[in-house]
Write an enzyme that holds these catalytic residues in place. Structure first.
Site, PDB file in Angstrom:
ATOM      1  N   CYS A 110       8.379  -7.322 -15.054  1.00  0.00           N
ATOM      2  CA  CYS A 110       7.686  -6.931 -16.268  1.00  0.00           C
ATOM      3  C   CYS A 110       6.883  -8.148 -16.736  1.00  0.00           C
ATOM      4  CB  CYS A 110       8.742  -6.536 -17.294  1.00  0.00           C
ATOM      5  SG  CYS A 110       8.089  -6.177 -18.889  1.00  0.00           S
ATOM      6  N   ASN A 144      -0.435 -11.146  -6.604  1.00  0.00           N
ATOM      7  CA  ASN A 144      -1.132 -10.208  -5.725  1.00  0.00           C
ATOM      8  C   ASN A 144      -1.343  -8.887  -6.447  1.00  0.00           C
ATOM      9  OD1 ASN A 144      -1.896  -9.720  -2.708  1.00  0.00           O
ATOM     10  ND2 ASN A 144      -0.832  -7.869  -3.331  1.00  0.00           N
ATOM     11  N   GLU A 145      -2.588  -8.493  -6.573  1.00  0.00           N
ATOM     12  CA  GLU A 145      -2.955  -7.185  -7.127  1.00  0.00           C
ATOM     13  C   GLU A 145      -2.192  -6.839  -8.406  1.00  0.00           C
ATOM     14  OE1 GLU A 145      -2.776  -4.148  -4.080  1.00  0.00           O
ATOM     15  OE2 GLU A 145      -4.773  -4.678  -3.394  1.00  0.00           O
ATOM     16  N   GLU A 317      -9.155  -8.467   0.866  1.00  0.00           N
ATOM     17  CA  GLU A 317      -8.538  -7.624   1.898  1.00  0.00           C
ATOM     18  C   GLU A 317      -9.544  -6.539   2.266  1.00  0.00           C
ATOM     19  OE1 GLU A 317      -4.785  -6.090   0.549  1.00  0.00           O
ATOM     20  OE2 GLU A 317      -4.087  -8.045  -0.131  1.00  0.00           O
ATOM     21  N   TRP A 325      -1.266   4.367   3.289  1.00  0.00           N
ATOM     22  CA  TRP A 325      -0.812   4.801   1.963  1.00  0.00           C
ATOM     23  C   TRP A 325      -1.574   5.969   1.336  1.00  0.00           C
ATOM     24  CZ3 TRP A 325      -5.153   3.953  -0.817  1.00  0.00           C
ATOM     25  CH2 TRP A 325      -5.987   2.894  -0.439  1.00  0.00           C
ATOM     26  N   GLU A 365       4.745  -1.101   5.909  1.00  0.00           N
ATOM     27  CA  GLU A 365       3.342  -0.967   6.333  1.00  0.00           C
ATOM     28  C   GLU A 365       3.189  -0.953   7.848  1.00  0.00           C
ATOM     29  OE1 GLU A 365       1.263  -3.943   4.008  1.00  0.00           O
ATOM     30  OE2 GLU A 365       1.281  -2.616   2.269  1.00  0.00           O
ATOM     31  N   MET A 367       2.548   1.383   9.716  1.00  0.00           N
ATOM     32  CA  MET A 367       1.462   2.260  10.177  1.00  0.00           C
ATOM     33  C   MET A 367       0.085   1.741   9.760  1.00  0.00           C
ATOM     34  SD  MET A 367       3.132   4.412  11.842  1.00  0.00           S
ATOM     35  CE  MET A 367       1.893   5.649  12.234  1.00  0.00           C
TER      36      MET A 367
HETATM   37  C1  GAL Z   1      -3.004  -3.965  -0.745  1.00  0.00           C
HETATM   38  C2  GAL Z   1      -1.996  -5.085  -0.832  1.00  0.00           C
HETATM   39  C3  GAL Z   1      -1.560  -5.577   0.534  1.00  0.00           C
HETATM   40  C4  GAL Z   1      -1.268  -4.413   1.422  1.00  0.00           C
HETATM   41  C5  GAL Z   1      -2.480  -3.535   1.515  1.00  0.00           C
HETATM   42  C6  GAL Z   1      -2.303  -2.357   2.447  1.00  0.00           C
HETATM   43  O1  GAL Z   1      -2.956  -3.149  -1.869  1.00  0.00           O
HETATM   44  O2  GAL Z   1      -2.498  -6.174  -1.562  1.00  0.00           O
HETATM   45  O3  GAL Z   1      -0.426  -6.390   0.399  1.00  0.00           O
HETATM   46  O4  GAL Z   1      -0.184  -3.714   0.910  1.00  0.00           O
HETATM   47  O5  GAL Z   1      -2.769  -3.036   0.247  1.00  0.00           O
HETATM   48  O6  GAL Z   1      -3.453  -1.548   2.474  1.00  0.00           O
END
Ligand code: GAL
Length: 662
Positions: A110, A144-145, A317, A325, A365, A367
């Site tokens: 949080c 991260n994000e 990225e 996802w 992850e 896949m």
């Molecule tokens: C981003 C994330 C990464 C990885 C990626 C997969 O959202 O920063 O760590 O999860 O997606 O697409």
């Protein structure tokens, strides 16, 4: 400034050490120069409380450095380890249904939890003391994000206590809060700040001013959380660039404010995943662009984060193949990895970094594609990356300076508006991003580049046409910027329709006083199929307003029932509804003419142009070849040629001025 560069995300902790040197050698051989590591490695850095294990990280950094690679070191605070969560379980975030979220994935903290912030400060200090002066660590990614997996808002006890303190600082007295929120509505008057709860699990909707303040508070927590780490890194890692990786269509905290503490804004671009789960489009559109992504979605975010980074931005990225996802995860069409990369450079990216080096055969992850397959053979993306590297070398004169755009058109972006219209959409389709994205798409369809501008911007210098759709409430800066601007401004729908405290302004919207002599007496939201036609073509969809106009404001077009649609007073236009694409195009023609901006004929679907200094880039997201000659574009071509095949890229040398069109 240097030529654009390529990077990759790498997780040494996930692979046997014996592979590192060969991985590094291959990265360098491919032409990659920057490698981001470390952002999820806390459990390896500190396996148990206070026991540090940094030898592996020393060796990983040194191995990459020995291959000539520059390292972006991530702070690992998006994945606190199990022992830390067990020590302070109340750091876990709580969702809007009051359920505590659990350990087992990531982002399980949080933002308001001050104890967790201290732990972050501690681990970041450890890392910065060790690597702050390391010659290979040239930049740091903080966390991260932020906000990913719906983590900006948390309804924890820490958040509740923090919110009360935040309200006390903002309003000083509970009477002031009661007056400002107008809590007399439904008998919600408070006697002290301690009586105020978080706005969730209420029987029906909570008070909008209460919700908006909670969202502001939550945004401030992200800013403060980031600032703690930024301060440490500034002190202990001097001269290093600080970066955060923002996301696509996640605006629930103020990214401009977070980026103010950074040197570079970056974002994570997954065009195919986004098309499936973040773009409003019909099935036909989705099918058509399933393997390439929405033609405007990436560009929109490139321009947004370019603004957040005050000109300095990266793709941290970049999707290199199918992701894991989205509801469906297709393979990109041949050529798209290269196209996405060049498109980012055309918008001024300093670096495009692929996620990830090698596909991981285990974990959540497994896949998700990488540049290399789990068996360590190259994935199809590798060849496109290699081609891009060669092209960058050939286009050596493309520097990030040349990507400066004097875009005639500016689009104002405001996070508070995004929060406000999700709190009070007043119509199922009314979404701030969607409204802005329609405008962005409409402008680009006429071949123009767009510059995104923060709603806190002090002025609109360098632009001729400024668009301000859906702005929740004016601030003093913006009022002054509009009054002092000698170009053309198109505002609305819904702009200026609230005060900053979430009430209707006394004189009714658009609340611009003598600048625009008009009032909006009524508004309505429209279900799909209930569009309101406008004389001469096009219609309002989703949202429409009933304007009362007083001279000197004049009606430019009227709806079929005679109500003024766009009106104009001097250089200021107001659009009283959400235009469909036909009406938007008519209105854009009108305001562009007033602004002295020349439009191209509408581009074919999927063809995108982007001006970058004295280059004009063309990108073909469509499935058919496009003749650029046929569109009136003439070489010399520095990349590609006059026939632009599907997924192909062209760069044309154009005179540096006038800016547009070429
Ligand atoms: C981003 C994330 C990464 C990885 C990626 C997969 O959202 O920063 O760590 O999860 O997606 O697409």
């Amino acid at each position: 400034m240097a030529s654009p560069t390529l990077g990759v995300c790498y997780y040494p902790e996930q692979w046997p050490e014996a592979l590192w040197a060969e991985d590094a050698r291959r990265m360098a051989e491919l032409g990659i120069t920057r490698v981001r590591i470390g952002e999820f490695a806390w459990s390896r850095i500190e396996p148990s409380p206070g026991t540090l294990s940094l030898g592996w990280l020393d060796r990983a950094i040194d191995t990459l450095a020995a291959a000539g690679l520059q390292v972006v070191l991530g702070t690992p605070t998006a994945t606190p380890p199990k022992w830390l969560v067990d020590r302070m379980p109340d750091m876990l975030p709580v969702d809007g249904d009051g359920r505590q979220r659990r350990f087992g994935s990531r982002r399980h903290y949080c933002f308001s939890h001050l104890g967790y912030r201290e732990e972050c400060a501690r681990i970041v200090t450890v890392l910065a003391e060790r690597y702050g002066h390391h010659p290979a660590v040239f930049a740091w990614q903080i966390d991260n994000e932020y906000g990913c997996h719906d983590t900006t808002l948390s309804y924890s006890t820490a958040a509740r206590d923090g919110f009360r303190r935040w309200l006390a600082a903002r309003y000083a007295s509970i009477d002031a809060l009661n007056r400002t929120w107008q809590t007399v509505f439904w008998s919600k008057e408070y006697r002290s700040f301690d009586e105020i709860d978080l706005p969730y699990l209420t029987v029906t909707e909570a008070h909008p001013a209460h919700r908006l303040d909670f969202q502001r508070f939550a945004s401030d927590q992200v800013v403060a959380f980031n600032q703690v780490q930024a301060d440490i890194l500034r002190r202990l890692a001097p001269g290093r660039d600080l970066i955060h990786n923002f996301m696509g269509r996640v605006f629930d905290f103020d990214q401009f404010e977070v980026a103010d503490a950074l040197d570079i804004a970056s974002w994570d671009s997954y065009p195919l995943g986004f098309l499936e789960d973040r773009v409003n489009a019909d099935d036909g559109w989705r099918r058509r662009f399933a393997r390439v992504g929405d033609p405007d979605f990436q560009a929109f975010h490139h321009d947004l984060y370019r603004a957040a980074g005050r000109g300095r931005w990266w793709v941290m990225e970049q999707q290199p193949g199918p992701v894991n996802w989205a509801p469906h995860n297709p393979v990109p069409r041949d050529g798209m990895i290269r196209l996405w990369t060049w498109e980012a450079f055309a918008h001024g990216a300093e670096t495009v970094s692929y996620f990830r080096w090698r596909q991981m055969p285990a974990g959540q992850e497994q896949m998700h594609a990488g540049l290399r397959r789990p068996d360590d053979r190259p994935s199809p993306a590798m060849a496109e990356v290699a081609q891009t590297v060669r092209e960058i070398a050939n286009l050596g004169n493309l520097t990030t300076d040349r990507t400066e755009v004097a875009a005639d058109v500016a689009l104002v972006f405001d996070h508070t508006s995004s929060w406000a219209w999700s709190i009070q959409s007043q119509g199922a389709e009314f979404d701030y991003f969607r409204l802005l994205f329609d405008a962005y798409r409409g402008v680009r369809r006429r071949g123009l580049s767009v510059e995104m501008v923060s709603s806190r911007s002090p002025g609109f210098d360098g632009h001729r046409l400024v668009l301000i759709p859906g702005l929740f409430a004016w601030n003093d800066n913006l009022r002054k910027a509009i009054a002092g601007f000698d170009g053309t401004v198109l505002i609305g729908p819904r702009s200026g329709s609230k005060t900053r405290d979430f009430a209707i302004p006394d004189q009714l919207p658009p609340d611009l006083g003598a600048l625009l002599e008009a009032r909006i007496g009524q508004v309505e939201s429209l279900a799909v199929g209930c569009e309101v036609a406008v004389d001469g073509g096009g219609a309002f969809q989703f949202w429409r307003e009933y304007l009362e106009t007083v001279p000197p404001a004049e009606t430019c077009l009227a709806a079929a029932d005679g109500v003024a649609a766009p009106i104009r007073q001097g250089g200021l236009f107001y659009l009283a509804g959400w235009p469909d694409p036909v009406l938007l195009d008519r209105v854009l023609s009108m305001v562009s003419e007033a602004a002295g901006v020349a439009l191209r004929a509408p581009l074919p679907d999927g063809l995108c142009l982007r001006r970058a200094g004295d280059l004009l880039f063309a990108f073909n997201y469509g499935g058919e070849p496009v003749s650029l000659d046929g569109l009136g574009l003439r070489g010399p071509y520095l990349l590609g040629g006059a026939e632009l095949g599907p997924s192909d890229v062209a760069a044309i040398a154009v005179p540096a001025s006038p800016a547009e069109p070429a």
